[in-house]
Each structure stands twice: as structure tokens, then as C-alpha cells.
Design a protein around this motif. Sequence first.
Motif, mmCIF file in Angstrom:
data_model
loop_
_atom_site.group_PDB
_atom_site.id
_atom_site.type_symbol
_atom_site.label_atom_id
_atom_site.label_comp_id
_atom_site.label_asym_id
_atom_site.label_seq_id
_atom_site.Cartn_x
_atom_site.Cartn_y
_atom_site.Cartn_z
ATOM 1 N N GLY A 180 -64.063 10.965 -8.976
ATOM 2 C CA GLY A 180 -64.632 11.019 -7.679
ATOM 3 C C GLY A 180 -66.127 10.927 -7.514
ATOM 4 N N GLY A 181 -66.614 10.674 -6.296
ATOM 5 C CA GLY A 181 -68.122 10.316 -5.847
ATOM 6 C C GLY A 181 -68.643 11.810 -5.870
ATOM 7 N N GLY A 182 -70.149 11.484 -5.639
ATOM 8 C CA GLY A 182 -70.913 12.818 -5.191
ATOM 9 C C GLY A 182 -70.910 13.707 -6.430
ATOM 10 N N TRP A 183 -71.894 14.826 -6.015
ATOM 11 C CA TRP A 183 -71.999 15.841 -7.190
ATOM 12 C C TRP A 183 -70.951 16.285 -7.658
ATOM 13 N N GLN A 184 -69.785 16.480 -6.805
ATOM 14 C CA GLN A 184 -68.370 17.062 -7.307
ATOM 15 C C GLN A 184 -67.949 16.244 -8.297
ATOM 16 N N GLY A 185 -67.703 14.983 -7.937
ATOM 17 C CA GLY A 185 -67.418 14.005 -8.828
ATOM 18 C C GLY A 185 -68.131 13.939 -10.215
ATOM 19 N N ARG A 186 -69.454 14.088 -9.949
ATOM 20 C CA ARG A 186 -70.019 14.227 -11.616
ATOM 21 C C ARG A 186 -69.880 15.356 -12.269
ATOM 22 N N VAL A 187 -69.910 16.610 -11.561
ATOM 23 C CA VAL A 187 -69.709 17.947 -12.021
ATOM 24 C C VAL A 187 -68.192 17.977 -12.802
ATOM 25 N N THR A 188 -67.175 17.336 -11.974
ATOM 26 C CA THR A 188 -65.967 17.364 -12.463
ATOM 27 C C THR A 188 -65.912 16.409 -13.848
ATOM 28 N N ALA A 189 -66.564 15.327 -13.941
ATOM 29 C CA ALA A 189 -66.571 14.260 -15.060
ATOM 30 C C ALA A 189 -67.095 15.089 -15.994
ATOM 31 N N TYR A 190 -68.430 15.998 -16.205
ATOM 32 C CA TYR A 190 -68.788 16.399 -17.250
ATOM 33 C C TYR A 190 -67.716 17.511 -17.706
ATOM 34 N N GLY A 191 -67.078 18.198 -16.820
ATOM 35 C CA GLY A 191 -66.139 19.154 -17.083
ATOM 36 C C GLY A 191 -65.161 18.785 -17.898
ATOM 37 N N VAL A 192 -64.410 17.455 -17.233
ATOM 38 C CA VAL A 192 -63.481 17.013 -18.140
ATOM 39 C C VAL A 192 -63.894 16.395 -19.640
ATOM 40 N N ALA A 193 -65.153 16.049 -19.735
ATOM 41 C CA ALA A 193 -65.634 15.519 -21.173
ATOM 42 C C ALA A 193 -65.853 16.694 -21.859
ATOM 43 N N GLY A 194 -66.272 17.855 -21.275
ATOM 44 C CA GLY A 194 -66.277 19.206 -22.067
ATOM 45 C C GLY A 194 -65.161 19.830 -22.657
ATOM 46 N N VAL A 195 -64.156 19.934 -21.805
ATOM 47 C CA VAL A 195 -62.906 20.453 -22.084
ATOM 48 C C VAL A 195 -62.180 19.495 -23.039
ATOM 49 N N LEU A 196 -62.140 18.284 -23.120
ATOM 50 C CA LEU A 196 -61.748 17.235 -24.144
ATOM 51 C C LEU A 196 -62.531 17.725 -25.471
ATOM 52 N N GLY A 197 -63.592 17.503 -25.401
ATOM 53 C CA GLY A 197 -64.517 17.960 -26.658
ATOM 54 C C GLY A 197 -64.020 19.295 -27.230
ATOM 55 N N LEU A 198 -64.024 20.302 -26.492
ATOM 56 C CA LEU A 198 -63.744 21.391 -26.810
ATOM 57 C C LEU A 198 -62.413 21.679 -27.367
#
Length: 418
Positions: free
Chosen positions: A281-299
Motif C-alpha cells: 500500500g501507499g503512504g506511511w501506512q504502506g511503508r510501516v506495513t512493508a517494514y513489518g512484513v520484512a521484520g516478521v519474515l526475518g524473525l
Amino acid sequence: MTSTVGTVLQRQHDIVLYGATGFVGKLTAEHLARHTPAGVRVALAGRSRAKVEAVRDTLPGAAQDWPVLVADSSDEKSLRALAQSAKVVISTVGPYARYGLPLVGTCAAVGTDYVDLTGEVLFVRESIDRFQDEAARTGARIVHSCGFDSIPSDLGALVLSQRVVDEGAGELGDTTLYMTMKGGVSGGTVASAMTQVDQVRADATKRKIALDKFALSPDRANEPSGEWRDSAAVRYAPEVKSWTAPFVMAMYNTRIVRRSNALLQHAYGSSFRYREVQRTGGGWQGRVTAYGVAGVLGLGFGAMSARPLRPVVKRVLPSPGDGPSEHARDTGHFRATLRTTTSTGAAYQSVVAAQGDPGYAATAVMLGESALCLAVSRDECPLPPGLNGGVLTPATALGTVLVDRLRDRGFTIEASRV
């Protein structure tokens, strides 16, 4: 073309579903029970006759009369009897690296077509190395990855290329799949992931294969240079106005698409590059979600790799045989959008989308329809140039025959200029 081995044997069944008592196996049995054409002979198979019969008893209509076969991956005689009885075998028995190779080898030897839903690159590489020549000799079509891994990716690239060529717009160039999805996870998927993590950790050769962008290529030495590397980066994608995160299955799906392209003698294009990301998604919400997805996959993968944390992973995630609830399966969905810039500078996209949890409800449809392609429309299904059989991909073994069947089941599969 019918295999020379297959014409000698008496095939009592058109389709045998092996692993009918597993989570996806049950869903696939339900799909076949509702959508198998009259006259197509289906049988169910597993290790326990009583458990398979219990699954059969839950199915609607004539499926309650389907034969039941008993087979075990450790019993060569039972696998051979199963394979010799069938025109097509569906396998949902994973982890495939642990249980799958004996059945693949048997199907290759006796000329029986085979489909599965694996997302294990090491298993597919070993399947190619051990059984490609035998399957080509007997005419068996060994078709891995006929579920969410990797039909949306593989058919999306195929129809995109066909549209570009049909309109004289050159060849595919840089191509990105943007995935949006809502879905759950099953214990079988977790077990497969853990098995592959263990293999990669224990064996440097297998680790090298898993990281190779062209690990499944039939001609690795002649693959073009300059292909994108696998990336865990978070990026903004202006062409879709969305932030993107790593897509959990990109490292597998990209290998299947590249194998299809190579088997088709690089028909997608000499400058074709391919990657997959998850759209957030766009905007700051999309950015936060993207970093959250990356973090969960890494963990998640980090926890699977650390043996002391395995008990925690097993407590948190589903056990084998468990998966999303019926409500979760019904409300899930996915949409794969492939965007490309062609060699003439034109922009095209393809879309593969469906309702239903992608890894389970939608996968059962894709897997069942893949088997039905071979059972009822085999002569219409394509083959790569110069091959009579072998270890193939959905795009190269089923192609537009599967596209049409999935459209009939409510899937969106289309390509257009943008």
C-alpha cells in the motif's frame, strides 16, 4: 503423446490423489468430488485405509464410491502399484524432500503423469537430476508446483509473454510480480520450510543451490548475466504507487518462472529479468506495513534456523495436519500483478487473481484442475520443444489449457497493455 510404458499397463484410474488425509489433500478431494466430469475415474490413497475411507465418507455424491488405495512412501511395491494403476497421480504428501522422491521416481519409470504443490527448490532440483531423463524416455510429465507455488507466477509470465508477442510489442524485459494476498499457514507448510532450512544449514552444496537464481535451469551455463538478485529490501514502486516488502515465496517462484523460460528456449526474451515482491500500500501506512512484513519474515526464518527456538516455533505455528479455518479459507484471496517494460519500450501487465485462501482453498482448485488437464485434455496440453516428457513446470506442461480451466473456476487470468 502417450508414453510407451503407459500404453502397456492397464490404468484402472484416471486420477489417484495420494495424501488424501492431509489438510490440502482433503480440500483437493472436495474439489475433485464437485468438479470432476462424469466418467473420469478417481481414487484416493494414503497410508491408512481407515483414515482415507473416513475422508471419502465426507465427500458428496458419487465420490463416496471412489476406490481407496493403500500406499506408503517407504514401501516401493505399494508406490509402484499406485503409479501403475493411474494415468495421473496427485501428491500432497510433504515435506517433499523427506517423502516425495520415491513416488516421483516411480511415476517417471512407469510413464505416469504426476502433479504436486511443492515449494521446495532442493527437492525439485534433485527430481530433475534423478528423473528428467527417465521421464523423458517414458513420456511421463512430472509437473511440480501446481498450487499457489507457483501457478500465479508461472501462468502470469506465460500469458504476459503471449500477449506481448501477439501484439508485436517485442519481448519481455524487466518484469516484476506484485503480490497482494490474505491467507493463513498450515502445519505442512511449516514442516516443509523447516526441512529445507535444515538441509541448507547442514550442506554447503545445497546452500549454494538454494541461493542460485537459476537453480532449476536446464542449461545453467548458458543463462544470461544481469538477472536481479534475491532481495529483502523495502522499496517504493512508483509504477503501482505502493510500498513493497519481500514476498515469502519469491526465492522459489522466480526459479520456476526462469525454468519455464529456459525450457521454452528463452521465448520470454533475451533481456528478460524477473523478481517478485509483496505490495503493502501507499503512504506511511504502506511503508510501516512493508517494514513489518520484512521484520516478521526475518524473525521467522531466523527462529527456524536456530534449533533452541524450534520448540517456540512449533508452539506458535500450526502442527502438520492443521491449517486455516473454513471461514479464513473462504475470506482469503490473492492478486498477482506482473508489470513489464518490453524491448520496444511498451508497458504491459498481467493479472492472476482468485478468491479463497491462496495456499489452501485456491491451491486445492489449482492442483485439482492441473490433474484434470492431464486426465481429460492431455493431448491439448503443450510440451517444450524437443521433449516428450520430463520434469516440467505448469506453464510448459499445462499452459493455456490450465488457464482456461482456471478461468472456468472463477479465476481472473488476463494480460493487457497499460
